[in-house]
Scaffold this active site. Structure first.
Site, PDB file in Angstrom:
ATOM      1  N   GLU A 110       0.858  -1.118   0.137  1.00  0.00           N
ATOM      2  CA  GLU A 110      -0.156  -0.026  -0.008  1.00  0.00           C
ATOM      3  C   GLU A 110       0.881   1.180  -0.044  1.00  0.00           C
ATOM      4  O   GLU A 110       0.313   2.295   0.096  1.00  0.00           O
ATOM      5  CB  GLU A 110      -1.008   0.032   1.182  1.00  0.00           C
ATOM      6  CG  GLU A 110      -0.306  -0.363   2.568  1.00  0.00           C
ATOM      7  CD  GLU A 110      -1.130  -0.343   3.619  1.00  0.00           C
ATOM      8  OE1 GLU A 110      -2.392  -0.172   3.573  1.00  0.00           O
ATOM      9  OE2 GLU A 110      -1.023  -0.679   4.756  1.00  0.00           O
ATOM     10  N   ASP A 152      -4.961   3.134   0.484  1.00  0.00           N
ATOM     11  CA  ASP A 152      -3.417   3.993   0.769  1.00  0.00           C
ATOM     12  C   ASP A 152      -2.618   3.960  -0.481  1.00  0.00           C
ATOM     13  O   ASP A 152      -2.125   5.078  -0.697  1.00  0.00           O
ATOM     14  CB  ASP A 152      -2.702   3.119   1.962  1.00  0.00           C
ATOM     15  CG  ASP A 152      -3.416   3.672   3.323  1.00  0.00           C
ATOM     16  OD1 ASP A 152      -3.782   4.991   3.454  1.00  0.00           O
ATOM     17  OD2 ASP A 152      -3.523   2.912   4.172  1.00  0.00           O
ATOM     18  N   CYS A 208      -7.563  -5.693  -0.782  1.00  0.00           N
ATOM     19  CA  CYS A 208      -8.649  -5.581   0.339  1.00  0.00           C
ATOM     20  C   CYS A 208      -8.859  -4.120   0.482  1.00  0.00           C
ATOM     21  O   CYS A 208      -9.759  -3.879   1.365  1.00  0.00           O
ATOM     22  CB  CYS A 208      -8.016  -6.086   1.597  1.00  0.00           C
ATOM     23  SG  CYS A 208      -6.396  -5.202   1.977  1.00  0.00           S
TER      24      CYS A 208
HETATM   25  C1  PEP Z   1      -6.022   0.031   2.347  1.00  0.00           C
HETATM   26  O1  PEP Z   1      -5.095   0.763   2.476  1.00  0.00           O
HETATM   27  O2  PEP Z   1      -6.570  -0.063   1.095  1.00  0.00           O
HETATM   28  C2  PEP Z   1      -6.541  -0.910   3.247  1.00  0.00           C
HETATM   29  C3  PEP Z   1      -7.366  -1.813   2.916  1.00  0.00           C
HETATM   30  O3  PEP Z   1      -6.166  -0.568   4.675  1.00  0.00           O
HETATM   31  P1  PEP Z   1      -6.949   0.733   5.447  1.00  0.00           P
HETATM   32  O4  PEP Z   1      -8.089   1.029   4.625  1.00  0.00           O
HETATM   33  O5  PEP Z   1      -7.552  -0.111   6.508  1.00  0.00           O
HETATM   34  O6  PEP Z   1      -5.890   1.566   5.632  1.00  0.00           O
HETATM   35 MG    MG Z   2      -4.136   0.956   4.463  1.00  0.00          MG
END
Ligand code: PEP
Ligand code: MG
Length: 575
Positions: free
Chosen positions: A431, A455, A502
């Site tokens: 990320e 991110d 994700c």
């Molecule tokens: C993301 O950054 O895409 C991620 C899945 O983590 P979070 O949204 O919790 O930062």
């Molecule tokens: Mg993230």
């Protein structure tokens, strides 16, 4: 009014407006003994009101959640009863000649600073409690009593300038039909939690609090991103029809949600769920999840005065492992910081929290946090198919350091004779631009990748994911982002490893089509999106999608990519 759709749905009901009035402190010194006595009385009444409010919150929290969840408010009650607050305020009124409000504000700041400077960690953590209690007393002393979401007794649509992810996570679905915030973006954690909970929400509306009043009738239409305040009968009729259509569409999708995610030409992928608490597993599985691709464990650390113990975490991970019914569960270690805070962890004031002391970066300073978490995951790994992954990785060094800590935890468990899965797979979130550019190297030292597109988009484009003023620049389909995703997937496949996404892109129809064409293996999303995405994949022809995505990779702008993917969705749905 218009806003950004955070979580789809339609909610019709009364507005509940959460407004934080700015408290103006009067500096005029007191001159007579009578004035001092009057200010003393104001303080005592404010303490009494605060005590009553906290008791009500504790009672309702225990009733709706659990005794444990109410601990944070019990700690606040203890701070309120501590003579230190009363003595300091009285001294400031009688000897410092301050009005009650000023005395409370100064006393709270002094006590918090004193607690924050102590060596004892438990006492340091009380600094956050006294600040919270002090603000509550101050609000009561100045006639600005806080309205609390915890004490809702009617079904409402909540309006606020902002809500924290932890506010959202604890909203009671029996009373909150949806929410609207003035700030925030589609991938702010408050929006993500709304999607996980299946709660209609619109964010980034600008100054809506100037237009909506307590108890106004409102329509929250997060299918089209509209909020209507005091609607006409005709508008209500249209909204009710839209709600019915939305529910009917959901019922249609329910028919495919338990079928495999396989394209018409036989290309099979995994569609799994994102969760923020063990309670979310059931919702994800009921929506057709084939496992859990992201457990955001930081939510176990929120809304509580102390860190969760190893045993408490073990119970949570075990519950998730069992809830997934033999399917794989990817547990992400604590990703605190950025827009997510937890009272039980002291954070320094930072200029750029999203670039700061967060996620994996804090573990090396706080082994007392990461080791119990890893031990708890290892211990729970005998109850299902668990994997672990680390957030915000920028280098192989961090993976090596985490491996050393993991090995230490395993050696401890071996010495204690405690069983764990010796083959526990370890992956990394990709990320950051650094992880994307070095994906070929990282792919050699981990078992899998999970791309955090929320991110990755923010860091590749240097655009804050939560800032509604630049929401139109936050483009997950920007050529730079999609080319980075391609590099990451290709790098993992070259090493025979799998890659998931994700981030929110996987649960978005255009995003999922793109990822399908890029050869993604695992699509992880909030439970509510699973039926839609499975339906899309089952209607798609992989070879055609891949050809379209190859075209997209040659494009110059996000607009062109968006338009081509819009057309692709039409082709898929209309055959
Ligand atoms: C993301 O950054 O895409 C991620 C899945 O983590 P979070 O949204 O919790 O930062
Ligand atoms: Mg993230």
């Amino acid at each position: 009014m218009k806003g950004i759709i955070a979580s789809p749905g339609v909610a019709i009901g009364k507005a509940f407006v959460l407004k934080h009035n700015e408290i103006i402190i009067d500096d005029t010194p007191l001159t007579t003994a009578e004035e001092c006595a009057a200010e003393e009385a104001i303080f005592r009444k404010a303490v009494e009101d605060t005590e009553a409010q906290l008791n009500e919150i504790i009672e309702i929290t225990e009733e709706r959640l659990s005794a444990k969840e109410a601990d944070v408010f019990r700690a606040h009650l203890m701070m309120l009863a501590d003579p230190m607050l009363e003595e300091t305020v009285m001294d400031k009124i009688n000897n410092g000649k301050m009005k009650a409000a000023k005395a409370i504000k100064e006393a709270t700041a002094e006590i918090a600073e004193m607690l924050g400077s102590l060596d004892d960690e438990y006492m340091r953590e009380r600094a956050a409690d006294i600040k919270d209690v002090g603000s509550r007393v101050l609000e009561n002393a100045t006639g600005n009593a806080r309205v609390s979401l915890a004490t809702l007794r009617d079904q409402v649509v909540v309006f606020a300038n902002d809500l924290t992810p932890s506010d959202t996570a604890t909203m009671d679905m029996n009373y909150v039909k949806g929410f609207v915030t003035e700030i925030g973006g589609r991938t702010s954690h408050t929006s993500i939690i709304a999607r996980i909970m299946g709660l209609p929400a619109i964010v980034g509306t600008g100054d809506i609090l100037q237009h909506v009043k307590q108890d106004d009738m409102v329509i929250l239409d997060s299918v089209d991103g509209d909020i209507i305040i005091n609607p006409t009968d005709e508008q209500l009729k249209v909204a009710n029809e839209k709600l019915e259509k939305f529910l009917e569409h959901k019922r249609q999708l329910d028919l495919v949600k338990n079928l495999p995610a396989e394209t018409k030409d036989g290309h099979r992928v995994e569609v799994v769920g994102n969760i923020a608490s063990p309670n979310d597993v059931k919702g994800a599985m009921d929506n057709g999840a084939e496992g859990v691709g992201l457990f955001r464990t930081e939510f176990l650390f929120m809304n509580r005065p102390t860190l969760p113990t190893e045993d408490e975490q073990y119970e949570a991970y075990k519950a998730v492992a069992e809830g997934a019914q033999g399917h794989q569960v990817v547990i992400r270690t604590l990703d605190i910081g950025g827009d997510k805070a937890a009272e039980c962890i002291q954070f320094p004031a930072e200029m750029n929290p999203f670039l700061g002391w967060r996620a994996v970066r804090m573990y090396f300073d706080r082994l007392d946090i990461i080791k119990p978490q890893l031990r708890a995951i290892l211990r729970a790994s005998v109850y299902g198919k668990l994997c672990v992954m680390y957030p915000m990785i920028i280098s192989a060094d961090e993976i090596y350091q985490m491996k050393a800590i993991m090995d230490e935890c395993k050696a401890e468990l071996d010495a204690e004779g405690i069983a764990y899965d010796k083959d526990l797979k370890v992956g990394t979130m990709v990320e950051t631009p650094a992880a994307a550019i070095n994906a070929d190297k990282l792919a050699k030292i981990v078992d899998f990748f999970s791309i955090g597109t929320n991110d990755l988009t923010q860091y590749v484009l240097a655009v804050d994911r939560g800032n509604e003023m630049i929401a139109d620049l936050y483009q997950p389909l920007h050529p730079a982002v999609i080319r980075a995703i391609k590099m990451i997937i290709d790098a993992s496949h070259k090493e025979g490893k799998w890659t998931g996404v994700c981030g929110e892109l996987a649960g978005d129809e255009k995003g999922a089509a793109l990822l399908l064409g890029l050869g993604l293996d695992e699509f992880s999303m909030s439970g509510g999106s699973i039926p839609t995405i499975k339906n899309l994949i089952r209607k798609a022809d992989h070879a055609h999608v891949k050809a379209v995505v190859d075209e997209c990779l040659e494009m110059f702008t996000a607009k062109e990519v968006n338009e081509r993917l819009d057309a692709l969705l039409k082709e898929i749905y209309e055959g």
